[in-house]
Design a protein around this motif. Structure first.
Motif, PDB file in Angstrom:
ATOM      1  N   LEU A   1       1.018  -1.341  -0.547  1.00  0.00           N
ATOM      2  CA  LEU A   1       0.279  -0.170  -0.294  1.00  0.00           C
ATOM      3  C   LEU A   1       0.995   1.361   0.010  1.00  0.00           C
ATOM      4  N   ASN A   2       0.253   2.838  -0.592  1.00  0.00           N
ATOM      5  CA  ASN A   2       0.902   2.974  -0.747  1.00  0.00           C
ATOM      6  C   ASN A   2       0.004   4.858   0.116  1.00  0.00           C
ATOM      7  N   LEU A   3       0.448   5.917  -0.740  1.00  0.00           N
ATOM      8  CA  LEU A   3       0.183   6.860  -0.485  1.00  0.00           C
ATOM      9  C   LEU A   3      -1.443   7.497  -1.636  1.00  0.00           C
ATOM     10  N   GLU A   4      -1.351   7.149  -1.836  1.00  0.00           N
ATOM     11  CA  GLU A   4      -2.934   6.524  -2.955  1.00  0.00           C
ATOM     12  C   GLU A   4      -4.101   5.455  -2.124  1.00  0.00           C
ATOM     13  N   HIS A   5      -3.709   5.089  -1.332  1.00  0.00           N
ATOM     14  CA  HIS A   5      -4.265   4.093  -0.415  1.00  0.00           C
ATOM     15  C   HIS A   5      -5.169   5.192   1.023  1.00  0.00           C
TER      16      HIS A   5
ATOM     17  N   SER B   1      -6.890   6.924   2.201  1.00  0.00           N
ATOM     18  CA  SER B   1      -8.990   6.706   2.184  1.00  0.00           C
ATOM     19  C   SER B   1      -9.200   5.676   2.293  1.00  0.00           C
ATOM     20  N   SER B   2      -8.446   4.767   1.227  1.00  0.00           N
ATOM     21  CA  SER B   2      -9.354   3.459   1.798  1.00  0.00           C
ATOM     22  C   SER B   2      -8.656   2.739   3.582  1.00  0.00           C
ATOM     23  N   LEU B   3      -7.576   3.019   3.590  1.00  0.00           N
ATOM     24  CA  LEU B   3      -7.224   2.856   4.898  1.00  0.00           C
ATOM     25  C   LEU B   3      -8.076   3.207   6.363  1.00  0.00           C
ATOM     26  N   LEU B   4      -7.966   4.390   5.822  1.00  0.00           N
ATOM     27  CA  LEU B   4      -9.112   4.895   7.082  1.00  0.00           C
ATOM     28  C   LEU B   4     -10.667   4.840   7.068  1.00  0.00           C
ATOM     29  N   GLU B   5     -10.866   4.651   5.187  1.00  0.00           N
ATOM     30  CA  GLU B   5     -12.426   3.453   5.449  1.00  0.00           C
ATOM     31  C   GLU B   5     -12.569   3.068   6.176  1.00  0.00           C
ATOM     32  N   LEU B   6     -11.222   1.662   5.810  1.00  0.00           N
ATOM     33  CA  LEU B   6     -11.590   0.585   6.783  1.00  0.00           C
ATOM     34  C   LEU B   6     -10.950   0.607   7.639  1.00  0.00           C
ATOM     35  N   ASP B   7     -10.550   1.221   8.643  1.00  0.00           N
ATOM     36  CA  ASP B   7     -10.246   1.626  10.249  1.00  0.00           C
ATOM     37  C   ASP B   7     -11.002   2.129  11.071  1.00  0.00           C
TER      38      ASP B   7
ATOM     39  N   TRP C   1      -6.848   4.891  13.866  1.00  0.00           N
ATOM     40  CA  TRP C   1      -5.648   5.610  13.278  1.00  0.00           C
ATOM     41  C   TRP C   1      -6.174   6.322  13.201  1.00  0.00           C
ATOM     42  N   THR C   2      -5.452   7.880  13.087  1.00  0.00           N
ATOM     43  CA  THR C   2      -5.815   8.764  12.305  1.00  0.00           C
ATOM     44  C   THR C   2      -4.953   8.597  11.047  1.00  0.00           C
ATOM     45  N   MET C   3      -5.834  10.293  10.220  1.00  0.00           N
ATOM     46  CA  MET C   3      -5.255  10.167   8.529  1.00  0.00           C
ATOM     47  C   MET C   3      -2.945  10.596   8.907  1.00  0.00           C
ATOM     48  N   ASP C   4      -3.417  11.161   9.595  1.00  0.00           N
ATOM     49  CA  ASP C   4      -1.580  11.364   9.477  1.00  0.00           C
ATOM     50  C   ASP C   4      -0.621  10.066  10.575  1.00  0.00           C
ATOM     51  N   GLY C   5      -1.745   9.150  11.178  1.00  0.00           N
ATOM     52  CA  GLY C   5      -0.951   7.421  11.777  1.00  0.00           C
ATOM     53  C   GLY C   5      -0.758   7.324  10.278  1.00  0.00           C
ATOM     54  N   TYR C   6      -1.879   7.147   9.645  1.00  0.00           N
ATOM     55  CA  TYR C   6      -1.504   5.841   8.678  1.00  0.00           C
ATOM     56  C   TYR C   6      -0.528   7.036   7.690  1.00  0.00           C
ATOM     57  N   ARG C   7      -0.577   8.504   7.156  1.00  0.00           N
ATOM     58  CA  ARG C   7       0.210   9.071   6.282  1.00  0.00           C
ATOM     59  C   ARG C   7       1.658   9.084   6.687  1.00  0.00           C
TER      60      ARG C   7
END
Length: 189
Positions: free
Chosen positions: A12-16, A18-24, A32-38
């Motif tokens: 996975l990379n930064l293109e994913h 929003s999908s990571l945030l939705e699944l989280d 986790w927050t958007m900054d955490g995933y980033r």
């Protein structure tokens, strides 16, 4: 005969993001927050994998580990509730451990809630053993965490173990009409 659908596992990379945030949100109610995933996606020590149906960008599951010296510290493993109990968690864990071994890491570790019997059972299928407990580890309810360890990722017989896991995962996925297809360009940095 049932036609099997090939699941794709890929880095996975930064293109994913929003999908990571939705699944989280669906799996953990915003762990986790958007900054955490980033930060995880940008870190050279973080290895993030996702599982997708063929020809789709729908993220069905995710897993991540940190490379810390000779250790793979698994930080997150999640499967969308709609797709749980179909072997996707096994496929992700297999892929994380194989990637860790391919990187030359010697062991894997993680923390898991003492109440999460499904996850504990999954990890035990892959040979994880309890190494200890972290009292009041989880901030949301102060639940204890078990510390689980898996050694020997670089021992000569580990290749046979990986082959055995692949068969176990493939057999489990087939029961739900899935098959596993690892992205040939799987990049674990």
């Amino acid at each position: 005969m049932v036609k099997l659908t090939a699941l794709q596992i890929q880095s996975l990379n930064l293109e994913h993001l929003s999908s990571l945030l939705e699944l989280d949100q669906v799996c953990f109610d915003g762990l986790w927050t958007m900054d955490g995933y980033r930060r995880e996606l940008e870190s050279p020590n973080s290895h993030f994998l996702g599982i997708f149906p063929p020809f789709s960008s729908e993220l069905l599951g995710m897993g991540c580990f940190w490379s810390i010296l000779e250790e793979a510290h698994i930080t997150i493993l999640a499967v969308h509730p709609q797709y749980q109990h179909q072997g996707l968690g096994q496929a992700l864990l297999y892929s994380l451990l194989k990637a860790a071994s391919d990187l030359g890491l010697e062991r894997a570790t993680l923390e898991v809630r003492v109440s999460n019997q499904a996850a504990i059972s999954l990890y035990q299928k892959f040979g994880f053993k309890t190494a200890g407990k972290r009292p009041r580890y989880y901030k949301d309810n102060h639940e204890d965490a078990l510390i689980l360890w898996l050694s020997d990722l670089q021992y000569p017989n580990f290749e046979q173990t990986v082959n055995d896991w692949y068969k176990m995962v493939s057999d489990r996925l087939a029961k739900s009409a899935w098959t596993l297809s690892l992205d040939e360009t799987l990049d674990c940095k």
